[in-house]
Motif scaffolding. Structure first.
Motif, PDB file in Angstrom:
ATOM      1  N   PHE A 188      22.646  53.197  42.574  1.00  0.00           N
ATOM      2  CA  PHE A 188      22.227  51.878  42.098  1.00  0.00           C
ATOM      3  C   PHE A 188      23.430  51.058  41.656  1.00  0.00           C
ATOM      4  N   LEU A 189      24.351  51.705  40.934  1.00  0.00           N
ATOM      5  CA  LEU A 189      25.557  51.006  40.482  1.00  0.00           C
ATOM      6  C   LEU A 189      26.369  50.512  41.671  1.00  0.00           C
ATOM      7  N   THR A 190      26.497  51.340  42.697  1.00  0.00           N
ATOM      8  CA  THR A 190      27.275  50.955  43.874  1.00  0.00           C
ATOM      9  C   THR A 190      26.679  49.723  44.541  1.00  0.00           C
ATOM     10  N   ARG A 191      25.355  49.697  44.676  1.00  0.00           N
ATOM     11  CA  ARG A 191      24.708  48.523  45.273  1.00  0.00           C
ATOM     12  C   ARG A 191      24.941  47.279  44.428  1.00  0.00           C
ATOM     13  N   SER A 192      24.840  47.420  43.111  1.00  0.00           N
ATOM     14  CA  SER A 192      25.034  46.282  42.214  1.00  0.00           C
ATOM     15  C   SER A 192      26.448  45.731  42.316  1.00  0.00           C
ATOM     16  N   LEU A 193      27.436  46.631  42.341  1.00  0.00           N
ATOM     17  CA  LEU A 193      28.826  46.193  42.444  1.00  0.00           C
ATOM     18  C   LEU A 193      29.114  45.576  43.812  1.00  0.00           C
ATOM     19  N   LYS A 194      28.551  46.151  44.837  1.00  0.00           N
ATOM     20  CA  LYS A 194      28.757  45.615  46.185  1.00  0.00           C
ATOM     21  C   LYS A 194      28.221  44.188  46.275  1.00  0.00           C
ATOM     22  N   GLU A 195      27.048  43.956  45.716  1.00  0.00           N
ATOM     23  CA  GLU A 195      26.456  42.613  45.744  1.00  0.00           C
ATOM     24  C   GLU A 195      27.265  41.625  44.905  1.00  0.00           C
ATOM     25  N   ALA A 196      27.718  42.061  43.725  1.00  0.00           N
ATOM     26  CA  ALA A 196      28.478  41.172  42.856  1.00  0.00           C
ATOM     27  C   ALA A 196      29.821  40.811  43.482  1.00  0.00           C
ATOM     28  N   LEU A 197      30.498  41.779  44.057  1.00  0.00           N
ATOM     29  CA  LEU A 197      31.806  41.522  44.663  1.00  0.00           C
ATOM     30  C   LEU A 197      31.695  40.712  45.947  1.00  0.00           C
ATOM     31  N   ALA A 198      30.594  40.856  46.663  1.00  0.00           N
ATOM     32  CA  ALA A 198      30.396  40.079  47.891  1.00  0.00           C
ATOM     33  C   ALA A 198      30.346  38.582  47.594  1.00  0.00           C
ATOM     34  N   LEU A 199      29.915  38.228  46.392  1.00  0.00           N
ATOM     35  CA  LEU A 199      29.828  36.815  46.020  1.00  0.00           C
ATOM     36  C   LEU A 199      31.201  36.160  45.961  1.00  0.00           C
ATOM     37  N   VAL A 200      32.243  36.968  45.751  1.00  0.00           N
ATOM     38  CA  VAL A 200      33.610  36.416  45.721  1.00  0.00           C
ATOM     39  C   VAL A 200      34.408  36.927  46.913  1.00  0.00           C
ATOM     40  N   ASP A 201      33.709  37.367  47.949  1.00  0.00           N
ATOM     41  CA  ASP A 201      34.315  37.764  49.218  1.00  0.00           C
ATOM     42  C   ASP A 201      35.261  38.957  49.064  1.00  0.00           C
ATOM     43  N   ARG A 203      35.241  43.064  49.563  1.00  0.00           N
ATOM     44  CA  ARG A 203      34.473  44.143  50.176  1.00  0.00           C
ATOM     45  C   ARG A 203      34.604  45.445  49.402  1.00  0.00           C
ATOM     46  N   VAL A 204      33.514  46.181  49.330  1.00  0.00           N
ATOM     47  CA  VAL A 204      33.542  47.541  48.790  1.00  0.00           C
ATOM     48  C   VAL A 204      33.638  48.482  49.980  1.00  0.00           C
ATOM     49  N   LEU A 205      34.795  49.140  50.124  1.00  0.00           N
ATOM     50  CA  LEU A 205      35.012  50.020  51.265  1.00  0.00           C
ATOM     51  C   LEU A 205      34.426  51.408  51.045  1.00  0.00           C
ATOM     52  N   ASP A 206      34.385  51.835  49.789  1.00  0.00           N
ATOM     53  CA  ASP A 206      33.877  53.180  49.516  1.00  0.00           C
ATOM     54  C   ASP A 206      33.667  53.327  48.017  1.00  0.00           C
ATOM     55  N   HIS A 207      32.893  54.331  47.678  1.00  0.00           N
ATOM     56  CA  HIS A 207      32.767  54.782  46.292  1.00  0.00           C
ATOM     57  C   HIS A 207      32.923  56.296  46.350  1.00  0.00           C
ATOM     58  N   ILE A 208      33.941  56.794  45.689  1.00  0.00           N
ATOM     59  CA  ILE A 208      34.257  58.220  45.751  1.00  0.00           C
ATOM     60  C   ILE A 208      33.974  58.867  44.403  1.00  0.00           C
ATOM     61  N   VAL A 209      33.175  59.913  44.451  1.00  0.00           N
ATOM     62  CA  VAL A 209      32.863  60.690  43.246  1.00  0.00           C
ATOM     63  C   VAL A 209      33.747  61.925  43.248  1.00  0.00           C
ATOM     64  N   VAL A 210      34.437  62.144  42.137  1.00  0.00           N
ATOM     65  CA  VAL A 210      35.409  63.225  42.038  1.00  0.00           C
ATOM     66  C   VAL A 210      34.869  64.328  41.142  1.00  0.00           C
ATOM     67  N   GLY A 211      34.842  65.535  41.686  1.00  0.00           N
ATOM     68  CA  GLY A 211      34.478  66.706  40.903  1.00  0.00           C
ATOM     69  C   GLY A 211      35.674  67.619  40.756  1.00  0.00           C
ATOM     70  N   SER A 212      35.429  68.856  40.460  1.00  0.00           N
ATOM     71  CA  SER A 212      36.500  69.832  40.306  1.00  0.00           C
ATOM     72  C   SER A 212      36.862  70.403  41.670  1.00  0.00           C
ATOM     73  N   GLY A 213      37.954  69.889  42.242  1.00  0.00           N
ATOM     74  CA  GLY A 213      38.394  70.361  43.547  1.00  0.00           C
ATOM     75  C   GLY A 213      37.575  69.851  44.707  1.00  0.00           C
ATOM     76  N   CYS A 214      36.741  68.833  44.488  1.00  0.00           N
ATOM     77  CA  CYS A 214      35.913  68.305  45.578  1.00  0.00           C
ATOM     78  C   CYS A 214      35.659  66.822  45.353  1.00  0.00           C
ATOM     79  N   THR A 215      35.371  66.119  46.428  1.00  0.00           N
ATOM     80  CA  THR A 215      35.031  64.701  46.359  1.00  0.00           C
ATOM     81  C   THR A 215      33.868  64.419  47.291  1.00  0.00           C
ATOM     82  N   VAL A 216      33.114  63.379  46.976  1.00  0.00           N
ATOM     83  CA  VAL A 216      32.052  62.903  47.857  1.00  0.00           C
ATOM     84  C   VAL A 216      32.282  61.423  48.110  1.00  0.00           C
TER      85      VAL A 216
END
Length: 224
Positions: A188-201, A203-216
Motif C-alpha cells: 500500500f505504501l509503495t502505491r501511495s508513493l508511486k502516485e505522489a511522485l508521479a505528480l511531479v514526474d 518514477r519509482v523504479l523499485d522498492h527493495i525490502v532488505v532482510g538478513s542476507g536477502c532482499t525482495v
C-alpha cells in the motif's frame, strides 16, 4: 597463532601470491586482514568463527562496528581495520551506482542496500535518488521507526526528490526480523508513493525490502 606460524602450504598470503585472490576461501581472505588469532585459536579459526557468527561475508560486511565489540580476538585495531574495509566496500558500490545507470547493475543496488540496512535493529525507510540517466544522486534515510514499523510521509519524499532534482527513485526499507517478505502495508505504501511522485514526474523504479542476507524486489515480483 599468527599467519607466519602456520605451515607454508596453509599461509593465505603465499597462496594468494601464487594463485591469485580468487583461489582463497573467505576465511583465508579474512585471515589476511586479521593477521593474528587469539588464545586457543589460530588466525584461520578466528576468521571462520567470525564468518560463522556473522552469517558469512555479506553478514560481516553489514555488521556495525559496535556489534564487533567484545568478540574474542578482535581488539580495537582489528575492529578499525574491518570497519575500514566495510566502508570501502560501501563507497565502491556507491561509486558504481553513480557511474552507471542502476538497471545495468541491479546486483550492485541490492548489495549496496544490504550493506546499508541489513544489520540495523530498527526499521528505517531510505531512498536512492537518481538523475535523468538513472545514476545515483544520493542515498538518504528519511524515516526511522521501531523494531517493526516506520511511519513514512509521501509529501516529504516528494519534497526531497524535488530538492535533489531527481528523475527517479528506488525505495528501500529493512525488516529487522530478518525476513524480507513484503507486507500488505508495504504494498500500500509503495502505491501511495508511486502516485505522489508521479505528480511531479518522478518514477519509482523499485522498492527493495532488505532482510538478513536477502532482499525482495517489488519490480521483480511484478508489484509496481
Amino acid at each position: 597463532m599468527s599467519l607466519k606460524d602456520l605451515p607454508a602450504a596453509l599461509r593465505p598470503r603465499e597462496k594468494l601470491l601464487a594463485l591469485g585472490p580468487a583461489a582463497l576461501a573467505d576465511a583465508e581472505l579474512l585471515a589476511l586482514l586479521l593477521r593474528t588469532g587469539s588464545q586457543g585459536q589460530d588466525v584461520l579459526q578466528l576468521a571462520q568463527a567470525l564468518l560463522d557468527r556473522s552469517g558469512g561475508v555479506a553478514g560481516l560486511l553489514a555488521t556495525p562496528a559496535a556489534a564487533l565489540e567484545g568478540v574474542k580476538g578482535l581488539g580495537p585495531a582489528k575492529r578499525a581495520e574491518l570497519s575500514a574495509v566495510i566502508e570501502l566496500a560501501r563507497r565502491a558500490l556507491a561509486a558504481t551506482l553513480r557511474e552507471r545507470p542502476v538497471f545495468e547493475s541491479p546486483a550492485a543496488v541490492k548489495d549496496y542496500l544490504q550493506l546499508q540496512l541489513s544489520q540495523l535493529t530498527r526499521e528505517v525507510f531510505s531512498v536512492l535518488f537518481l538523475d535523468h540517466q538513472q545514476r545515483l544522486l544520493a542515498f538518504e534515510t528519511l524515516f526511522q521507526g521501531t523494531l517493526s514499523q516506520t511511519s513514512v510521509y509521501p509529501r516529504e519524499v516528494v519534497q526531497r526528490a524535488l530538492a535533489l532534482n531527481a528523475s527517479a527513485v528506488i525505495l528501500a526499507h529493512n525488516h529487522p526480523s530478518g525476513m524480507a517478505e513484503p507486507s500488505r502495508a508495504d504494498e500500500f505504501l509503495t502505491r501511495s508513493l508511486k502516485e505522489a511522485l508521479a505528480l511531479v514526474d518522478v518514477r519509482v523504479l523499485d522498492h527493495i525490502v532488505v532482510g538478513s542476507g536477502c532482499t525482495v524486489s517489488f519490480a521483480e515480483r511484478g508489484l509496481l
